[in-house]
Design a protein around this motif. Sequence first.
Motif, PDB file in Angstrom:
ATOM      1  N   VAL A  81      35.833  56.885  35.027  1.00  0.00           N
ATOM      2  CA  VAL A  81      35.774  55.929  36.127  1.00  0.00           C
ATOM      3  C   VAL A  81      36.994  55.021  36.000  1.00  0.00           C
ATOM      4  O   VAL A  81      37.156  54.314  34.996  1.00  0.00           O
ATOM      5  CB  VAL A  81      34.488  55.088  36.096  1.00  0.00           C
ATOM      6  CG1 VAL A  81      34.550  53.980  37.156  1.00  0.00           C
ATOM      7  CG2 VAL A  81      33.268  55.970  36.328  1.00  0.00           C
ATOM      8  N   PHE A  82      37.865  55.065  37.003  1.00  0.00           N
ATOM      9  CA  PHE A  82      39.044  54.196  37.026  1.00  0.00           C
ATOM     10  C   PHE A  82      38.776  53.043  37.984  1.00  0.00           C
ATOM     11  O   PHE A  82      38.538  53.260  39.180  1.00  0.00           O
ATOM     12  CB  PHE A  82      40.275  54.962  37.499  1.00  0.00           C
ATOM     13  CG  PHE A  82      40.794  55.973  36.514  1.00  0.00           C
ATOM     14  CD1 PHE A  82      41.661  55.575  35.504  1.00  0.00           C
ATOM     15  CD2 PHE A  82      40.408  57.303  36.586  1.00  0.00           C
ATOM     16  CE1 PHE A  82      42.150  56.503  34.588  1.00  0.00           C
ATOM     17  CE2 PHE A  82      40.894  58.228  35.682  1.00  0.00           C
ATOM     18  CZ  PHE A  82      41.762  57.833  34.673  1.00  0.00           C
ATOM     19  N   HIS A  83      38.831  51.826  37.462  1.00  0.00           N
ATOM     20  CA  HIS A  83      38.565  50.657  38.305  1.00  0.00           C
ATOM     21  C   HIS A  83      39.876  49.913  38.549  1.00  0.00           C
ATOM     22  O   HIS A  83      40.394  49.216  37.670  1.00  0.00           O
ATOM     23  CB  HIS A  83      37.549  49.733  37.638  1.00  0.00           C
ATOM     24  CG  HIS A  83      37.256  48.492  38.435  1.00  0.00           C
ATOM     25  ND1 HIS A  83      36.927  48.535  39.767  1.00  0.00           N
ATOM     26  CD2 HIS A  83      37.258  47.174  38.076  1.00  0.00           C
ATOM     27  CE1 HIS A  83      36.725  47.305  40.203  1.00  0.00           C
ATOM     28  NE2 HIS A  83      36.929  46.464  39.198  1.00  0.00           N
ATOM     29  N   LEU A  84      40.405  50.081  39.760  1.00  0.00           N
ATOM     30  CA  LEU A  84      41.654  49.413  40.140  1.00  0.00           C
ATOM     31  C   LEU A  84      41.470  48.416  41.275  1.00  0.00           C
ATOM     32  O   LEU A  84      42.363  47.606  41.536  1.00  0.00           O
ATOM     33  CB  LEU A  84      42.704  50.441  40.575  1.00  0.00           C
ATOM     34  CG  LEU A  84      43.192  51.404  39.510  1.00  0.00           C
ATOM     35  CD1 LEU A  84      42.453  52.726  39.590  1.00  0.00           C
ATOM     36  CD2 LEU A  84      44.695  51.649  39.648  1.00  0.00           C
ATOM     37  N   ALA A  85      40.334  48.483  41.973  1.00  0.00           N
ATOM     38  CA  ALA A  85      40.130  47.599  43.120  1.00  0.00           C
ATOM     39  C   ALA A  85      40.036  46.152  42.645  1.00  0.00           C
ATOM     40  O   ALA A  85      39.144  45.793  41.877  1.00  0.00           O
ATOM     41  CB  ALA A  85      38.860  47.994  43.874  1.00  0.00           C
ATOM     42  N   ALA A  86      40.964  45.336  43.075  1.00  0.00           N
ATOM     43  CA  ALA A  86      41.014  43.936  42.646  1.00  0.00           C
ATOM     44  C   ALA A  86      42.040  43.217  43.494  1.00  0.00           C
ATOM     45  O   ALA A  86      42.758  43.817  44.298  1.00  0.00           O
ATOM     46  CB  ALA A  86      41.365  43.839  41.163  1.00  0.00           C
ATOM     47  N   ILE A  87      42.096  41.907  43.290  1.00  0.00           N
ATOM     48  CA  ILE A  87      43.134  41.104  43.929  1.00  0.00           C
ATOM     49  C   ILE A  87      44.311  41.008  42.965  1.00  0.00           C
ATOM     50  O   ILE A  87      44.160  40.574  41.825  1.00  0.00           O
ATOM     51  CB  ILE A  87      42.611  39.681  44.251  1.00  0.00           C
ATOM     52  CG1 ILE A  87      41.556  39.746  45.357  1.00  0.00           C
ATOM     53  CG2 ILE A  87      43.762  38.772  44.670  1.00  0.00           C
ATOM     54  CD1 ILE A  87      42.105  40.085  46.723  1.00  0.00           C
ATOM     55  N   ALA A  99      35.162  36.794  43.568  1.00  0.00           N
ATOM     56  CA  ALA A  99      34.353  37.855  44.157  1.00  0.00           C
ATOM     57  C   ALA A  99      34.940  39.232  43.884  1.00  0.00           C
ATOM     58  O   ALA A  99      34.221  40.180  43.520  1.00  0.00           O
ATOM     59  CB  ALA A  99      34.226  37.633  45.666  1.00  0.00           C
ATOM     60  N   MET A 100      36.245  39.370  44.028  1.00  0.00           N
ATOM     61  CA  MET A 100      36.874  40.685  43.906  1.00  0.00           C
ATOM     62  C   MET A 100      37.108  41.069  42.453  1.00  0.00           C
ATOM     63  O   MET A 100      36.786  42.193  42.035  1.00  0.00           O
ATOM     64  CB  MET A 100      38.194  40.693  44.674  1.00  0.00           C
ATOM     65  CG  MET A 100      38.043  40.487  46.167  1.00  0.00           C
ATOM     66  SD  MET A 100      37.242  41.889  46.979  1.00  0.00           S
ATOM     67  CE  MET A 100      38.546  43.092  46.891  1.00  0.00           C
TER      68      MET A 100
END
Length: 667
Positions: A81-87, A99-100
């Motif tokens: 699982v690659f977690h890149l979603a962010a601000i 939140a992000m």
Amino acid sequence: MAYFVTGATGFIGRRLVDELVARRDGAVFVLCRAGSLARLQTLVDRWGADRVFPVVGDLAEERLGVPEEWVRSHVGTVEHVFHLAAIYDMTADAATNEAMNVGGTRHALELAGALQAGCFHHVSSVAAAGDHHGPFTEAMFDEGQPLPSPYHRTKFESERLVREESPVPWRVYRPAIVVGDSVTGAMDKVDGPYYFFPLMKRLRDTLPGWLPLVGVDLGDTNVVPVDYVAKAIDHLAHAPGHDGEAFHLVNPEPQPVVDVVNAFCAAAGAPQFATPVDRRVTGGVTGLLPRALRPSSVVGGLLRAAPVKVALDQTVGRLGVPAEVLAHTSFTATFDSRATERALAGSGIAVPVLESYARTLWGYWEEHLDTSTGDDPRIREALGGKRVLITGASSGIGQVTALKVAQAGGVPVLVARGKDKLEELRATIELRGGQAHVFPCDLSDLDAIDRLCEQVTEELGGVDFVVNNAGRSIRRSLKLSEDRFHDFERTMQLNYFGAIRLVMGLVPSMRAQRSGHVVNVSSIGVQTNPPRFSAYVASKAALDAWSNVVSSELVGDGITFTNIHMPLVRTPMIAPTKLYDKFPTISPAQAADLVVEAMVERPHEINTALGNAGAIAHTVAPRLAFRVLNMAYHVFPDSAAAKGVDAGGSRESEQIMLARVFKGVHW
């Protein structure tokens, strides 16, 4: 082996999926909000629809809002699982960052646990180090460092969540400031050093490039290209034995801020900064002071003070540089990346030297992200809604001109031989909210030009502007051309006959609408007559002469002409002549700005100072002018010889000296 990626449509995420599709096996599931499925589908088509699958969800919801039935059917099948979603935005507010960056990470961890994933890969940032002073290793995390902004704090907190609460094995990646692709220059938005590019452009356009400016030592920064980051994450994620570790995706050597600025100034052709007083001079003295009283600390503190931020917003902020960005241009920490380098050893993945790709980054920004054309009300008024036919629109000056016309609200009519490239350009323009038309045509075929004019007139009702940009350049001495008369015929066919055939075919519709303007992209060579360009210069001179004559016939019908005597431009047309690699040139974007100026102001000619000087010299002292040109003829070899004994040494020094003195001339 399957993958799940959040932030796959983002800047780093897209390139990571590129790597996974190209280098790994198995399905790639990408998180996507329902409203973004159409945008994602374009990327899926590029990646390969048989391996990349969208999963509808939302970063703000528990388990990312992924349907329970999907989770049940994929338990135990997702290895990574690659977690890149962010601000990744220093100017974002605290609530959005929380939140992000924090909430989104918590929900991604929940999903990874539910899927019983093999490893959770968290893309953090060196911002987690906050204002730590001194070396910061990959093994360090909570060192009591100050976290000066919501961005820094949430990067730290999201990484803490992963370290302390991840239900599966984890790895953390901390990129430095990420810039565009080192090969293509591609970048999604203005961020980091890009905020300063408009100021550099203004310096370039108002001051001579040789003028040294006084700079200030602002400490060190760290810049890496996005292609390095994506390749490194892919490699490190699959390297065995690294769970529970963090990796610094940084330049191993800290980069002085002024050096980074100068690299981009050099790429832009802008003046560069000298720092007569820097840390080498002050280090011995300031090193004895408490850290809070050292110049760098004092300057950093002032930049973060509320009254100073207000003042900055009203000054440099109006040039597009947010005060928050100015306050964080340098790092107080030095990021140790030795563990990352060891893990990457043998992969061939390394950070390229900034100077090797700074021009590529600058060129992409200038052509795709610079909004100055669209922001100018004068240009929008002149081009808004106007149909602008541009020949040679598939690359170089024509392509950038089309992008600028569309940015200003005009409608580019794209003409070139290659339909595929024109369609790509139209797609780019339409994705940015513009409109364009594609008309493939071989402009060396006079019958094809006649059909083009009929089609354009019938389908569009004519055009408002014609930009004669397509051209052929041949650099060859007369001595080597004695058995190549076809070079002259082909050059004249495209540069002269094709151009006037096009204008003659469109004049009736312009006459009917009582308006029209023709821009001829001519050459400084028409004024300076450089050796070895007899075929090229003659064809451009013929177009100039024809336009000058018919201008008097058509001005009463509202039809006017501008001849741009363009200096040497860094385009694919000059690429085969390798000696031009070290010559001073203008960029395609600068050339396109001249074309836009020609359409807005409609002058009879646009010349450079050197071009005018050359024209005067040929009139006042022709013998002396020919002697100087003859000297250049002997200094600069024919293209074939340039690959031999004349490639370097003292001859190369002479070439560069002449090229700099006569900047912009085609030698």
